[in-house]
Design a protein around this motif. Sequence first.
Motif, mmCIF file in Angstrom:
data_model
loop_
_atom_site.group_PDB
_atom_site.id
_atom_site.type_symbol
_atom_site.label_atom_id
_atom_site.label_comp_id
_atom_site.label_asym_id
_atom_site.label_seq_id
_atom_site.Cartn_x
_atom_site.Cartn_y
_atom_site.Cartn_z
ATOM 1 N N ALA A 103 -6.260 13.382 -5.813
ATOM 2 C CA ALA A 103 -6.544 11.973 -5.459
ATOM 3 C C ALA A 103 -7.809 11.492 -6.156
ATOM 4 C CB ALA A 103 -6.675 11.837 -3.942
ATOM 5 N N MET A 124 -7.260 6.189 -1.189
ATOM 6 C CA MET A 124 -6.354 5.034 -1.238
ATOM 7 C C MET A 124 -6.982 3.824 -0.548
ATOM 8 S SD MET A 124 -3.846 5.878 -3.018
ATOM 9 C CE MET A 124 -4.375 7.312 -3.909
ATOM 10 N N SER A 173 0.831 -1.221 0.000
ATOM 11 C CA SER A 173 0.000 0.000 0.000
ATOM 12 C C SER A 173 0.857 1.259 0.000
ATOM 13 C CB SER A 173 -0.967 -0.001 1.195
ATOM 14 O OG SER A 173 -0.251 0.112 2.399
ATOM 15 N N VAL A 196 -6.875 12.034 0.684
ATOM 16 C CA VAL A 196 -5.943 11.107 0.022
ATOM 17 C C VAL A 196 -6.103 9.717 0.624
ATOM 18 C CG1 VAL A 196 -3.481 10.505 -0.185
ATOM 19 C CG2 VAL A 196 -4.247 12.838 -0.686
ATOM 20 N N ARG A 197 -6.160 9.671 1.949
ATOM 21 C CA ARG A 197 -6.286 8.371 2.617
ATOM 22 C C ARG A 197 -7.605 7.689 2.239
ATOM 23 N NH1 ARG A 197 -2.052 7.691 5.489
ATOM 24 N NH2 ARG A 197 -2.788 5.568 5.821
ATOM 25 N N GLY A 215 2.255 10.795 -4.307
ATOM 26 C CA GLY A 215 3.301 11.787 -4.011
ATOM 27 C C GLY A 215 4.091 12.117 -5.271
ATOM 28 N N ASP A 226 4.559 9.698 10.435
ATOM 29 C CA ASP A 226 3.559 8.638 10.221
ATOM 30 C C ASP A 226 2.859 8.257 11.536
ATOM 31 O OD1 ASP A 226 4.377 8.656 7.576
ATOM 32 O OD2 ASP A 226 5.539 6.796 7.698
ATOM 33 N N SER A 276 5.536 11.111 -0.244
ATOM 34 C CA SER A 276 4.496 10.125 0.086
ATOM 35 C C SER A 276 4.087 10.253 1.540
ATOM 36 C CB SER A 276 4.987 8.707 -0.203
ATOM 37 O OG SER A 276 6.127 8.413 0.575
ATOM 38 N N SER A 277 5.056 10.489 2.397
ATOM 39 C CA SER A 277 4.751 10.617 3.827
ATOM 40 C C SER A 277 3.936 11.881 4.088
ATOM 41 C CB SER A 277 6.071 10.607 4.603
ATOM 42 O OG SER A 277 5.863 10.890 5.942
ATOM 43 N N SER A 333 0.311 11.602 2.626
ATOM 44 C CA SER A 333 -0.502 10.602 3.341
ATOM 45 C C SER A 333 -1.139 11.183 4.604
ATOM 46 C CB SER A 333 0.330 9.355 3.668
ATOM 47 O OG SER A 333 1.253 9.636 4.687
ATOM 48 N N TYR A 337 0.708 5.373 -1.974
ATOM 49 C CA TYR A 337 0.942 6.746 -1.485
ATOM 50 C C TYR A 337 2.146 7.356 -2.209
ATOM 51 C CZ TYR A 337 -2.525 5.791 2.049
ATOM 52 O OH TYR A 337 -3.719 5.490 2.671
ATOM 53 N N ARG A 338 3.121 6.504 -2.505
ATOM 54 C CA ARG A 338 4.274 6.978 -3.281
ATOM 55 C C ARG A 338 3.821 7.454 -4.659
ATOM 56 N NH1 ARG A 338 9.415 5.598 -1.639
ATOM 57 N NH2 ARG A 338 9.380 4.618 0.399
#
Length: 239
Positions: free
Chosen positions: A76, A125, A48, A121-122, A56, A197, A112-113, A116, A52-53
């Motif tokens: 997104a 995903m 997963s 976005v979350r 990003g 994170d 990505s971090s 996220s 996110y990468r």
Amino acid sequence: MSEPRIDPGAGTAVPPGFVIAIDGPVGAGKSTVARRLAEALGCVHIDSGSMYRALGWKALRLGVGLHDHRALARLAAGTDVRIVAGRSGSRVLVDGEDVTNALRTPAVDEASSVVSMCPAVRERMVALQRSMARAGGVVMDGRDIGTVVFPNAQVKFFLDADLTVRAERRLKDLQRAGGAAEPGTIREEVARRDARDRAREVAPLCAAPDAVRIDSTSLDAEAVVRVMLRQVAKTLASG
Ligand code: DC
């Protein structure tokens, strides 16, 4: 060199709909063991983090502000991220374009971090991750798989290791991908990404209460996979 195939042992075939969640911080070895566990069990592996990468990467390419949550929500909603099986392992497709080889750079690590942290976005995903897991047995690794994406996963693991070992693994990954980096800088980046994170408001990195914790500081991938296979067999045997 090809990796030895791990025999899962008799009676370890997982039924359709069976989900194995693997969460943990950067460099704990999640993706490597998830891929090998999935291979041994004949399941699909979904990394997963690579999704996110992918987002990003697209934000960087289009110059979308990484902290601009309204723009990220639009990005997104209009982005298709898919993981498909390729001849040399899984490939990540963004709107149909294979971006797999562009996702393992320090800039994308950081992007990505940061993206996220954005709730929209979350949401997007998580919806894609759930839809990809509909087909059959799945091993999915990330930060919130056992807590948010699949809270009812049949087996959950939380994989961790000492920061020094995790930073060394990350450095080796970067070197394998042809990048150069300074060990001290990598250690700082890994620690910073973990802290972000863990501290974010939505779906922070943490172990699900029912996750089996594994410390991979002094275990190689094969040893971790064996521990995981034993746990999967135990769960299957208990019906
Ligand atoms: O696993 P990774 O290092 O490739 O993940 C990249 C980033 O994506 C990570 O710093 C946090 C984010 N991520 C997340 O928020 N939730 C997930 N399930 C997976 C990754």
